[in-house]
Scaffold this active site. Structure first.
Site, mmCIF file in Angstrom:
data_model
loop_
_atom_site.group_PDB
_atom_site.id
_atom_site.type_symbol
_atom_site.label_atom_id
_atom_site.label_comp_id
_atom_site.label_asym_id
_atom_site.label_seq_id
_atom_site.Cartn_x
_atom_site.Cartn_y
_atom_site.Cartn_z
ATOM 1 N N ILE A 48 0.827 -1.208 0.000
ATOM 2 C CA ILE A 48 0.000 0.000 0.000
ATOM 3 C C ILE A 48 0.851 1.242 0.000
ATOM 4 O O ILE A 48 0.466 2.277 -0.518
ATOM 5 C CB ILE A 48 -0.930 0.045 1.236
ATOM 6 C CG1 ILE A 48 -1.751 -1.225 1.332
ATOM 7 C CG2 ILE A 48 -1.855 1.237 1.165
ATOM 8 C CD1 ILE A 48 -2.835 -1.161 2.372
ATOM 9 N N GLY A 96 4.662 1.311 -0.196
ATOM 10 C CA GLY A 96 6.089 1.199 -0.463
ATOM 11 C C GLY A 96 6.760 -0.038 0.113
ATOM 12 O O GLY A 96 7.985 -0.088 0.212
ATOM 13 N N GLY A 155 2.805 2.705 10.736
ATOM 14 C CA GLY A 155 1.592 3.274 10.143
ATOM 15 C C GLY A 155 0.477 3.639 11.097
ATOM 16 O O GLY A 155 -0.318 4.537 10.794
ATOM 17 N N GLU A 156 0.372 2.982 12.227
ATOM 18 C CA GLU A 156 -0.805 3.216 13.081
ATOM 19 C C GLU A 156 -0.655 4.416 14.014
ATOM 20 O O GLU A 156 -1.565 5.233 14.156
ATOM 21 C CB GLU A 156 -1.114 1.981 13.944
ATOM 22 C CG GLU A 156 -0.967 0.646 13.259
ATOM 23 C CD GLU A 156 -1.925 0.448 12.120
ATOM 24 O OE1 GLU A 156 -1.433 0.326 10.987
ATOM 25 O OE2 GLU A 156 -3.140 0.426 12.334
#
Lengths: 160, 289, 751
Positions: free
Chosen positions: C479, C481, C710-711
């Site tokens: 999503i 990279g 990410g989170e």
């Protein structure tokens, strides 16, 4: 009424197609001309993923009827690179990691190309407002704006 | 399957004939930024679309001895690029250029923004304040209609079957006359106006306001010309008392609804704020002339 | 592989190469879900409920089927009735019976937009017309939208089989996590703050609508090409919902145009398969934006009460949070992670976090970036700000005083190993932003956030090609990279240049089972599988070199992409490059490659601290974000640009959540703003640059120290923005979004 025959020019090449009156130019590009680089994110002109140029003017291809392309000149993402040579904007988007999922990227590149054609030396604020109609949900726009400003500088010859 | 027809007539008579002759619903296509959205969502189901953009003169801007003539289907982008128009009517241009994104500007037209008949249309308040006139053509000939008389209710215009707008006339601005448009949206771009306000002012040599028109958008079923607001500032130099009276008059003229874009209370309060702020901008611009 | 402690030993990890899939994505060549068409493809269309809650009395598709060009219509009758079965999925659990009923309503529709039937036809126009001809007879039922109304006695009930405390209810469960005695702790406090906070449902807002093309052969073999966060997820869920053999289903992951958790479920895939099975042709289905908003998961909105007590010196003595979250039409809000993360930033002796999962007549929620954590953090971090004010303490100092560190026992169970929260706070405090001057009507806020980061099932293979180049296959959809980071980690282990390694994302028949891309797990878990596969290849390369040299494999070392003798005793051979070994592979035992499937353990917790400056227009309530700095411990950044990008993107989604995004419902229980015009995600002109400050406190259970990224960045912004607004206008905003009408009302209320 039967389908309408349309003759147009896409990325410098002559093109023709048959379409229903209500079909959008985006659907024509994607389904009839197999130019799937233009994306549909909303179909209502709110996301910019389908950005193209029509006679040099930046528009959302979802807000143009296919039949309106008659006699016009269309530019899409597929025409941005010069053969196997990437456009400076494409290179700078890659160098700056200005894309994550890449779905909004074609529209952003087409929109940015139109910006730099109109204004080779935009301020950050001008770039941000010009691109306000191109939604990106991944990047927070930071690296996109950096790539745009860097590409603009390079295209002005300031990196020599 | 319902069938839709498309025509792109090259003359006014041909366009009128098509529009007047349609049995079912016929829609005029200029920029298409509202029409295509409505077509796709099924909110409008015309049997005929008449694309007027091939009619000579319907796209473009001409400066005349009397002022400006703006073709009905001229895009916002072209309007924004016309230096003479920008200098003469900065408010009209800034209102027009607030419609949608850069992409939408590439297509959206004054006639489309007006005939979509939304109380929130960004180009309309400043056009009304400027005294703009729409040239309407139709089966019974041509008539000149003040822009403020085109929209009669949300989604409804005073145009009869077969009629469409050919062009807009803007009078030549007087000495020390200028305008401004401001709108409020929650973001910086891409929203429909929660409130819009166009202001057109004329000053005398001493900076006293001699004429004013204040028009509010999105606070009533159609745009509102606030005569009490004009009265509140005519004869003043837009001092604090005048601004306060202007604010109060603008608020008093509001008859808004509460919807997903704003509440009655919010819209009313913002109308006063925008009227003040737009008036100040127009005043400074007029004074600088 | 052992943990590489010294960053200077790394040659590829930590650099910023161009991603391998980059050119496809800047030229328009990349194939997303809606971009593929097969010969003879039909177009599918879903008929959706106009009602928020209704019983389906009858469905008559005869008129639709009579329309020329219509090839199949399906309803729930075409789906097997399956029993209630829970399975672990990503961050939470799924129930396949509920999932099936969400994909296609059975007996009742539970929200506006709920799929009732689907049709396949030879064109989109015919499919649209056919869907409109399907006649559904509904018995309209009372509905309930808001979480507290759904919990109230006498509320319309969505499900017959959900009971709470023995009574039929919309409350599906209560969770509680505690440590010590929170009430006793609060009683010891010198100062207590308490507040009630509300958040609204917000959508992930990926720009690519859901899209799938499916083709079923008469022998049952099925191809699915779809945009999702997990090709194996689709395979498993389709198999469960349609009772198919998994081996008959091959799912190819299309490029995915954003997910953020929202593509961890199936919506269209089972419909496309069922339609294709019935019609005997491939079926393509693409949602429009309105369907995405009405029928796919936003994350929960909810209400909560937060209470924190502290001594005068700032030591927190006790804290509680009680939260109720909307699950949408079926059970499964992220109430557990919301509770678990709520106070995880802090070293507390007495804490209690409890929450309810509540169904109501809204689309079923889906995961959204750190599910649940931003919601509880909005309450807790707003309360922490109020506590700092009440104590007269600097808000970062208050957090430092109570910061979780190695050895802290979190209320949700574990004792933290080495974590980076103190380093994050230090970086925030010493950043010039924290001490920069502010102008009139401006305010600055800070807030923090915690996410577990997760591991789990991952597979990767590494192949040595004949010319010595390397192919890497992983099971994780890329999503943002991850192909680049997989190639970088493989290149690092193999000692070859990054450009010699070409990664792909495998389909379900090409690579072992891999969990979804989500929860900040891919770089950690799939990265670990890639590293292990590359190490096995190195072992094999050493063996082959040893064979050529006729020495023992133990006498061969691997250095900078070459086999070298381990020492003088091993013999005096020239180094043998990887390409030379590859060229001789046919004579030394055959092709060289390795596949590794693991359940990755040892994910390292991530912490972040965000600083936000805003200016509030006191006459309109308009908020402009002036400056934003996001500090985060990521363990170690494999590709720093994409790590920064995750932080920036997450922060901006959080800013949107804070300021303008919300699900609005009309009086009929229908979503009132199902489009990007009125569901207001941030646009470029709304924002300043987002400065990402990457802190690296390595996770020693990953070879390169990865924690995940990410989170965390979506967790702090809600409160960071709220705290900045509080500083600017002097009023605490308790309810999201903090939109201009609410702020203006707050300013006027103060006056």
């Amino acid at each position: 009424m039967s389908k309408i025959h349309v003759t147009t020019t896409v990325n410098g090449e002559p093109a023709e197609f048959l379409c229903e009156p209500q079909e959008s130019l985006l659907d024509v590009l994607r389904d009839k001309l197999q130019l799937t680089g233009s994306k549909e994110g909303c179909g209502s002109g709110d996301c910019g993923a389908c950005s193209i140029t029509l006679d040099g003017r930046l528009v959302c291809s979802c807000l143009v009827l296919g039949v309106e392309a008659e006699g016009k000149t269309i530019g899409t993402i597929e025409g941005l690179a010069n053969g196997d040579e990437l456009h400076p904007l494409q290179r700078k988007f890659l160098e700056h990691a200005a894309l994550q999922c890449g779905f909004c990227t074609p529209g952003l590149l087409v929109a940015t190309k139109a910006l730099l054609d109109a204004n080779p030396n935009p301020t950050e604020t001008e770039a941000r407002f010009w691109l306000a109609g191109n939604l990106c949900r991944c990047t927070g726009y930071d690296k996109i704006i950096r790539a745009v400003m860097d590409a603009a500088a390079e295209m002005r010859g300031e990196h020599a | 399957m319902p069938r839709l027809s498309y025509a792109a007539p090259a003359s006014v008579p041909d366009a009128i004939k098509l529009l007047a002759g349609a049995e079912g619903l016929a829609k005029v296509l200029s920029g298409g930024t509202d029409l295509l959205v409505q077509l796709r969502s099924g909110r409008t189901r015309p049997e005929l679309i008449v694309d007027t953009k091939k009619i000579p003169g319907i796209i473009g801007i001409r400066e005349t001895e009397d002022g400006f003539v703006i073709g009905a289907a001229t895009s916002g982008a072209e309007i924004g690029e016309n230096a003479a128009l920008v200098a003469a009517y900065p408010g009209v241009v800034e209102g027009t250029n607030l419609i949608g994104s850069t992409q939408v500007q590439g297509r959206a037209s004054l006639a489309g923004n007006l005939c979509n008949a939304s109380p929130a249309a960004d180009s309309v308040p400043a056009l009304i304040a400027a005294g703009a006139v729409a040239v309407v053509v139709g089966p019974n000939g041509q008539r000149n209609v003040p822009v403020g008389q085109i929209v009669i209710a949300p989604g409804r215009t005073s145009l009869a079957k077969g009629e469409f707008i050919l062009e807009f006339h803007l009078p030549k601005p007087k000495a020390k006359q200028s305008d401004a448009y401001l709108r409020f949206i929650p973001r910086t771009e891409m929203d429909i106006a929660v409130v819009g306000c166009g202001v057109n002012l004329t000053l005398d040599a001493n900076g006293v306001i001699t004429a004013a028109c204040i028009v509010l958008g999105a606070v009533a079923p159609t745009q509102v010309v606030v005569e009490a607001a004009a009265k509140a500032i005519i004869g003043t130099k837009l001092d604090d008392a005048a601004l306060a009276a202007l604010d109060a008059a603008a608020r008093a003229a509001c008859n808004p609804i509460t919807d997903k874009r704003g509440t009655i209370e919010f819209r009313t309060k913002i109308a006063g704020v925008l009227a003040r702020r737009a008036a100040k901008i127009a005043y400074d611009r007029a004074g600088a002339r | 592989m052992n943990f590489v402690a010294n960053k200077s030993e790394l040659k590829v990890v930590g650099t910023r190469p161009v991603r391998p899939d980059g050119i496809d994505k800047v030229t328009g060549k990349a194939m997303f879900g809606a971009d593929l068409t097969m010969a003879g493809t039909l177009t599918g269309k879903v008929l959706r409920s106009p009602h928020a809650h209704a019983r389906i009395v009858a469905i008559d598709a005869s008129k639709a089927l009579a329309l020329p060009g219509v090839k199949a219509v399906i309803t729930a009758a075409d789906f097997p009735e399956i029993s209630s079965e829970e399975a672990a999925a990503g961050d939470g659990a799924v129930n396949f019976r509920h999932m099936a009923h969400n994909v296609l309503a059975r007996d009742k529709v539970l929200y506006e937009g709920h799929a009732v039937a689907a049709v396949a036809a030879t064109s989109q126009a015919i499919a649209d017309a056919a869907a409109a001809l399907i006649e559904i007879t509904y018995e309209v039922l009372p509905f309930v939208i808001d979480v507290e109304a759904a919990m109230a006695d006498g509320a319309p009930l969505l499900h017959d089989d959900i009971k709470y405390n023995g009574k039929p209810s919309n409350i599906t469960k209560r969770v509680e996590f505690k440590l010590g005695d929170a009430d006793a702790g609060l009683a010891e406090a010198d100062v207590v703050v308490e507040g009630r906070y509300e958040t609204t449902a917000v959508h992930q807002g990926y720009i690519e609508p859901h899209a799938v093309i499916a083709s079923v052969n008469p022998d049952g073999q099925t191809q699915i090409f779809a945009s999702s966060q997990g090709q194996f997820m689709i395979r498993q869920y389709v198999s469960k919902i349609l009772a198919m053999d998994i081996a008959n289903i091959r799912v190819t992951p299309a490029e995915i145009g954003g997910g953020f958790g929202g593509k961890t479920l199936v919506y269209l895939e089972p419909l496309a398969v069922a339609l294709s099975r019935k019609a005997g042709k491939p079926v393509k289905m693409v949602m429009n934006r309105e369907e995405v908003f009405r029928a796919t998961g936003p994350t929960s909105g909810g209400v909560m009460t937060v209470k924190i007590g502290a001594k005068k010196d700032g030591t927190i003595t006790g804290a509680t949070i009680d939260i109720a979250l909307q699950a949408g039409a079926f059970p499964g809000s992220p109430v557990a992670p919301a509770c678990m993360c709520a106070f995880a930033c802090y070293d507390l002796k007495n804490v209690r976090a409890s929450g309810f999962d509540v169904v109501s007549n809204r689309s079923k929620i889906a995961a959204y970036r750190a599910p649940g954590a931003p919601i509880s953090a909005f309450g807790v971090e707003s309360a922490m700000d109020d506590l700092a004010t009440k104590l007269g303490m600097d808000p970062i100092a208050l957090r430092e005083k109570n910061a979780a560190k190695a050895g802290t026992k979190a209320a949700y169970g574990p004792v933290f190993p080495e974590i980076g929260f103190e380093q994050v706070l230090e970086a925030a405090k010493s950043h010039p932003h924290w001490s920069a001057p502010l102008g009139p009507n401006q305010g600055r806020g800070v807030a923090t956030g915690f996410w577990f980061n997760i591991g789990g099932d991952s597979s990767a293979s590494v192949f040595v090609n004949e010319d010595g180049t390397i192919s890497v296959v992983s099971g994780s959809p890329d999503i943002g990279g991850s192909r680049a980071s997989m190639a970088m980690m493989a290149a690092e282990v193999l000692g070859v240049p990054y450009e010699k390694v070409r990664p792909i994302v495998g389909d379900t028949a090409q690579i072992g089972i891999t969990g979804m891309t989500g929860g900040s797990r891919v770089t950690f878990a799939t990265g670990m599988a890639t590293v292990q596969a590359a190490e096995k290849v190195v072992d094999e390369l050493k063996k082959r070199a040893a064979m050529i040299w006729d020495i023992s494999p133990e006498a061969v070392d691997w250095k900078d992409g070459e086999a070298v003798p381990a020492g003088a005793n091993a013999g005096g051979f020239d180094p043998m490059p990887l390409a030379a070994i590859a060229a001789k592979a046919g004579k030394t035992g055959g092709p060289i490659g390795s596949e590794v499937s693991i359940n990755a353990q040892g994910a390292g917790a991530g912490f972040g601290a965000h600083i936000c400056d805003v200016e509030v227009d006191p006459e309109t309530g308009f908020v402009k974000v002036l400056r934003y700095t996001a500090v985060q411990d990521v363990g170690r950044a494999i590709h720093p640009s994409y790590v920064e990008g995750q932080i920036q993107g997450g922060a901006v989604q959080g800013i949107g959540w804070a300021l303008n995004e919300e699900y609005l419902y009309d009086k009929n229980g229908r979503m009132d703003n199902a489009g990007f015009l009125d569901y207001r995600v941030p646009v470029a002109s709304d924002l300043p640059m987002i400065e990402a400050v990457v802190v690296e406190v390595p996770n020693k259970r990953h070879p390169f120290g990865v924690r995940g990224v990410g989170e965390v960045p979506i967790i702090p912004p809600l409160a960071a923005v709220g705290n900045a607004i509080k500083a600017a206008i002097g009023v605490r905003m308790h309810s999201l979004p903090m939109s201009p009408p609410k702020i203006l009302a707050a300013i006027d209320g103060k006056a």
